[in-house]
Design a protein around this motif. Structure first.
Motif, PDB file in Angstrom:
ATOM      1  N   PHE A   1       7.447  17.226 -17.715  1.00  0.00           N
ATOM      2  CA  PHE A   1       7.559  17.422 -16.268  1.00  0.00           C
ATOM      3  C   PHE A   1       6.652  18.543 -15.775  1.00  0.00           C
ATOM      4  O   PHE A   1       6.245  18.545 -14.613  1.00  0.00           O
ATOM      5  N   LEU A   2       6.322  19.488 -16.653  1.00  0.00           N
ATOM      6  CA  LEU A   2       5.346  20.507 -16.281  1.00  0.00           C
ATOM      7  C   LEU A   2       3.927  19.960 -16.302  1.00  0.00           C
ATOM      8  O   LEU A   2       3.027  20.557 -15.702  1.00  0.00           O
ATOM      9  N   GLY A   3       3.714  18.841 -16.985  1.00  0.00           N
ATOM     10  CA  GLY A   3       2.358  18.365 -17.192  1.00  0.00           C
ATOM     11  C   GLY A   3       1.555  19.375 -17.986  1.00  0.00           C
ATOM     12  O   GLY A   3       0.361  19.585 -17.745  1.00  0.00           O
ATOM     13  N   LEU A   4       2.227  20.001 -18.955  1.00  0.00           N
ATOM     14  CA  LEU A   4       1.654  21.104 -19.722  1.00  0.00           C
ATOM     15  C   LEU A   4       0.826  20.572 -20.881  1.00  0.00           C
ATOM     16  O   LEU A   4       1.368  19.996 -21.832  1.00  0.00           O
ATOM     17  N   GLU A   5      -0.484  20.751 -20.810  1.00  0.00           N
ATOM     18  CA  GLU A   5      -1.400  20.258 -21.844  1.00  0.00           C
ATOM     19  C   GLU A   5      -2.442  21.338 -22.144  1.00  0.00           C
ATOM     20  O   GLU A   5      -3.469  21.437 -21.487  1.00  0.00           O
TER      21      GLU A   5
ATOM     22  N   ARG B   1       0.382  20.336 -14.432  1.00  0.00           N
ATOM     23  CA  ARG B   1       0.525  19.467 -13.256  1.00  0.00           C
ATOM     24  C   ARG B   1       1.991  19.049 -13.127  1.00  0.00           C
ATOM     25  O   ARG B   1       2.402  17.994 -13.612  1.00  0.00           O
ATOM     26  N   PRO B   2       2.811  19.876 -12.491  1.00  0.00           N
ATOM     27  CA  PRO B   2       4.261  19.648 -12.519  1.00  0.00           C
ATOM     28  C   PRO B   2       4.733  18.523 -11.606  1.00  0.00           C
ATOM     29  O   PRO B   2       4.159  18.269 -10.546  1.00  0.00           O
ATOM     30  N   HIS B   3       5.810  17.864 -12.083  1.00  0.00           N
ATOM     31  CA  HIS B   3       6.576  16.884 -11.288  1.00  0.00           C
ATOM     32  C   HIS B   3       8.059  17.132 -11.554  1.00  0.00           C
ATOM     33  O   HIS B   3       8.795  16.228 -11.945  1.00  0.00           O
ATOM     34  N   LEU B   4       8.509  18.362 -11.324  1.00  0.00           N
ATOM     35  CA  LEU B   4       9.873  18.723 -11.709  1.00  0.00           C
ATOM     36  C   LEU B   4      10.904  18.039 -10.818  1.00  0.00           C
ATOM     37  O   LEU B   4      10.718  17.937  -9.589  1.00  0.00           O
ATOM     38  N   PRO B   5      12.017  17.583 -11.399  1.00  0.00           N
ATOM     39  CA  PRO B   5      13.127  17.096 -10.567  1.00  0.00           C
ATOM     40  C   PRO B   5      13.595  18.192  -9.619  1.00  0.00           C
ATOM     41  O   PRO B   5      13.627  19.385  -9.991  1.00  0.00           O
ATOM     42  N   ALA B   6      13.967  17.818  -8.414  1.00  0.00           N
ATOM     43  CA  ALA B   6      14.325  18.805  -7.396  1.00  0.00           C
ATOM     44  C   ALA B   6      15.478  19.702  -7.849  1.00  0.00           C
ATOM     45  O   ALA B   6      15.490  20.913  -7.573  1.00  0.00           O
ATOM     46  N   GLN B   7      16.473  19.118  -8.558  1.00  0.00           N
ATOM     47  CA  GLN B   7      17.651  19.895  -8.936  1.00  0.00           C
ATOM     48  C   GLN B   7      17.378  20.930 -10.016  1.00  0.00           C
ATOM     49  O   GLN B   7      18.201  21.797 -10.270  1.00  0.00           O
TER      50      GLN B   7
END
Length: 706
Positions: free
Chosen positions: A645-649, A660-666
């Motif tokens: 979810f962080l898009g950590l590479e 490149r994060p796509h974290l869930p809102a909660q």
């Protein structure tokens, strides 16, 4: 790992009436009930190096089982059992508290304390019943008749038990406070003063090869000063700290760190080189597939664990053909066993019957290089990687069609040799079992990623010829895979090709692994996201291993409809690799949310698997009765969720970091503190789709973050 791996009968349920408490430290683990008792006739016991030592450890207070109040286990290797003396007839309360503090680590230490909360002195009799059977771990798991048992003797106040079948194995039980000892029994008769307390300390010490094993603790030592506690502190000192505003995620990540630390085994013959055992209670040993995937998931915590796992497996890599063990040149080990009956199970103590560990080895080597592993160590492992790729071509591809397939060499081996290795784990949409040789879809993805991994290493180390050959091999495989495995009328990949090279057409979670490896084309991935999104696959607590619309679906099965946390985490990682496709991020967030909700119901510790019933039917999720917990890749799964979810590479050799994060809102704000990337230490903070990185030196390229 599967019941089928043990070749005879179903396993005995770990959970007894009232629940089971599992403590683990390296190759030692203990199963007991919530009173702290190891009850004969169950799967309980103190286990060391794949053999059960204690088969009975029952404490009686005034001839009765004390009344349990609570169990507290702050770390995976220690627990405190709080009990009380049973009230007298006609009374509701008791004034005598009993506390059992237990620590494991190459042995067992238990401190028993009686606290008198009353106004008068009280007389109490404590009796500890002790027995051992020295049974092999496999025999205990399968519920087979016990080993030869133990001869019990007394030396002063010390109990000595020795294996009747193998006199070199044994244990000693010694205690303070002057117990009266008899074969199989320690007894204390004490007066506990009013408002006062009394205690005794008991130590169980294994004997292997007629030599006593030194426990990882000393008498009278505080738990915080013991070897297991020092080990977990050292692990935390070198590990990245991961915290979140989401309370359940924080709880799960703390348990992940603790369990992965306790599951580590350090090879004393190799300067303490670490690798991770697959899981308690039945897999406290090196497993190729499990250990490799766990090390991959744990890279954000510690790169050293991945390198240690690779080095250990490289030393055990196959170098000749042996049908009994299924060893072949270049093949990576499936499992290592040390128990007294290890030569009677599968192919013996070293068994190689796995089709996916070998490509996963090459994948992990390149990945830990990207994460900053020592280049000298990576270069030293290149011959092992090349031998692994040679195995893929020569032994993995049995018929020369370009796909990697498996078929066991003898009837002692595993029938199925992918991660779904139960005998019925691979079946078609109608529920019919696939015939071997079997080419699994996810294994082709792993092979594809392995060829690309070796190509990248070759390019970095100035070997363009090898790089070109490996890239060509990967692209050819990807094209052939798309043509052969994709089922256009269904919208998913065949789980496998069977022995007749016909597609096995069931919808399974294996397809999601094809997203993770990157072998899926965008066109196919877009359709697959839709198929995985349906209620047939999404249980509400994670991704099912098999669609509920398939003929073999059974939510209470091991591989045909259950939910495995590591499998769901890999699916989430795969979906986020294709985050540019419609619905991929939404499904990833939904699956992760369901999985964390499941974790909350299991006390913050994700089990190996749980039943795949729909959330609308049963909530919280139904446990699977013989599930391992803690289990390595289940424990590590939350780390893969966080990373994905962080898009950590990171790419340390290229001095590049992508976030490149796509974290869930909660989840709220998520932080990684002291993330070590080679010689660089950075701090990452993210919230939804924004991220900030601090500590990155000049000359590094940062993509996707502020």
């Amino acid at each position: 790992m599967t019941p089928e791996a043990f070749n005879s009968g179903e396993p005995v349920p770990v959970t007894a009436a009232g629940g089971t408490v599992t403590l683990v430290e390296g190759s030692t683990f203990c199963l007991s009930d919530t009173s702290g008792d190891i009850r004969p006739g169950t799967s309980h016991g103190l286990f060391f190096r794949d053999a059960r030592l204690l088969s009975r450890w029952e404490l009686r207070l005034d001839g009765q089982t004390p009344h349990p109040l609570s169990v507290q286990s702050p770390e995976a290797f220690a627990a405190q059992f709080v009990l009380r003396r049973n009230p007298k007839p006609g009374q509701a309360d008791s004034t005598l508290l009993l506390v059992r503090e237990r620590l494991v680590g190459d042995g067992l230490r238990e401190t028993i304390t009686l606290r008198n909360l009353g106004r008068e002195n009280t007389v109490a009799t404590l009796t500890l019943h002790v027995d051992a059977d020295f049974s092999d771990l496999f025999a205990v798991k399968e519920g087979r008749p016990a080993h030869g048992g133990a001869d019990a003797t007394v030396a002063g106040s010390e109990l000595l038990l020795r294996d009747r079948d193998d006199g070199s194995r044994g244990l000693s039980v010694s205690a303070t406070a002057d117990p009266l000892a008899a074969p199989g029994v320690l007894n204390w008769r004490v007066i506990v003063p009013a408002r006062g307390e009394w205690s005794t300390e008991i130590v169980v010490q294994p004997t292997v090869g007629n030599r006593r094993v030194r426990p990882q603790f000393d008498r009278g030592e505080e738990v915080e000063s013991s070897g297991p506690a020092r080990k977990i502190r050292a692990w935390r000192d070198v590990s990245t700290a991961v915290t979140a505003e989401h309370a359940v995620l924080t709880q799960v990540l703390h348990r992940t760190e603790s369990d992965l630390g306790a599951l580590q085994i350090h090879d004393s013959a190799q300067d303490g080189r670490p690798f991770v055992a697959a899981g308690a209670p039945w897999f406290m040993t090196l497993f190729g597939r499990d250990s490799l995937l766990t090390a991959w998931m744990a890279l954000p915590l510690d790169v050293g664990l991945a390198l240690g796992t690779l080095e250990t497996l490289a030393e055990l890599q196959g170098r000749r053909v042996d049908p009994l063990t299924e060893k072949e040149p270049g093949r990576i080990l499936h499992e290592l066993r040390l128990g007294p009956d290890s030569d009677q199970v599968l192919g013996g103590s070293h068994y190689y019957g796995t089709v996916d560990a070998t490509p996963l080895f090459v994948m992990l080597l390149a990945e830990c290089w990207r994460w900053g592993a020592d280049e000298t160590g990576v270069r030293a492992l290149l011959p092992a990687a090349d031998a692994a790729l040679t195995w893929l071509e020569r032994y993995g591809d049995r018929d020369g069609d370009g796909f990697v397939e498996y078929r066991r060499a003898t009837d002692r081996g595993l029938l199925n040799q992918g991660w779904k290795d139960s005998f019925d784990g691979i079946n078609d949409a109608a529920g019919r079992l696939a015939t071997t040789p079997i080419a699994l879809c996810e294994v082709q993805g792993y092979a594809y990623a392995a060829w690309l991994a070796r190509a990248e290493l070759a390019e970095a180390f100035n070997d363009p010829a090898t790089a070109g050959r490996c890239r060509e091999r990967a692209e050819t495989l990807r094209a052939r895979f798309a043509e052969t495995f994709w089922l256009p009328d269904k919208g998913w990949y065949a789980v496998a090709l069977d022995g007749r090279k016909q597609p096995v057409d069931s919808l399974t979670s294996n397809s999601a692994h094809c997203l993770w490896s990157g072998i899926a084309t965008d066109e196919h991935a877009a359709v697959l996201v839709e198929r995985l999104s349906g209620s047939e696959m999404d249980s509400g607590f994670g991704l099912r291993t098999l669609s509920s619309a398939m003929g073999a679906y059974n939510p209470m099965s091991y591989h045909n409809g259950s939910v495995w946390p590591h499998d769901t985490a890999i699916a989430v990682a795969g979906l986020l690799r294709y985050a540019h496709l419609p619905g991929a991020v939404d499904l990833a967030q939904r699956l992760a949310t369901g999985l964390l909700d499941a974790a909350a119901s299991f006390g913050g510790r994700l089990p190996e698997l749980f039943c795949g019933f729909s959330r609308t039917e049963f909530s919280p999720p139904i446990p699977y009765p013989t599930s391992c917990s803690p289990q390595a890749w289940a424990s590590a799964a939350p780390l893969l969720l966080v990373r994905s979810f962080l898009g950590l590479e990171p790419h340390v050799p290229q001095r590049k970091l992508t976030v490149r994060p796509h974290l869930p809102a909660q989840w709220g704000r998520l932080s990684l503190t002291d993330l070590r990337l080679g010689g660089v230490t950075v701090h990452v903070e993210a919230d939804r789709e924004t991220a900030k990185v601090t500590g990155l030196p000049d000359g590094w390229q940062l993509d996707g973050a502020d």
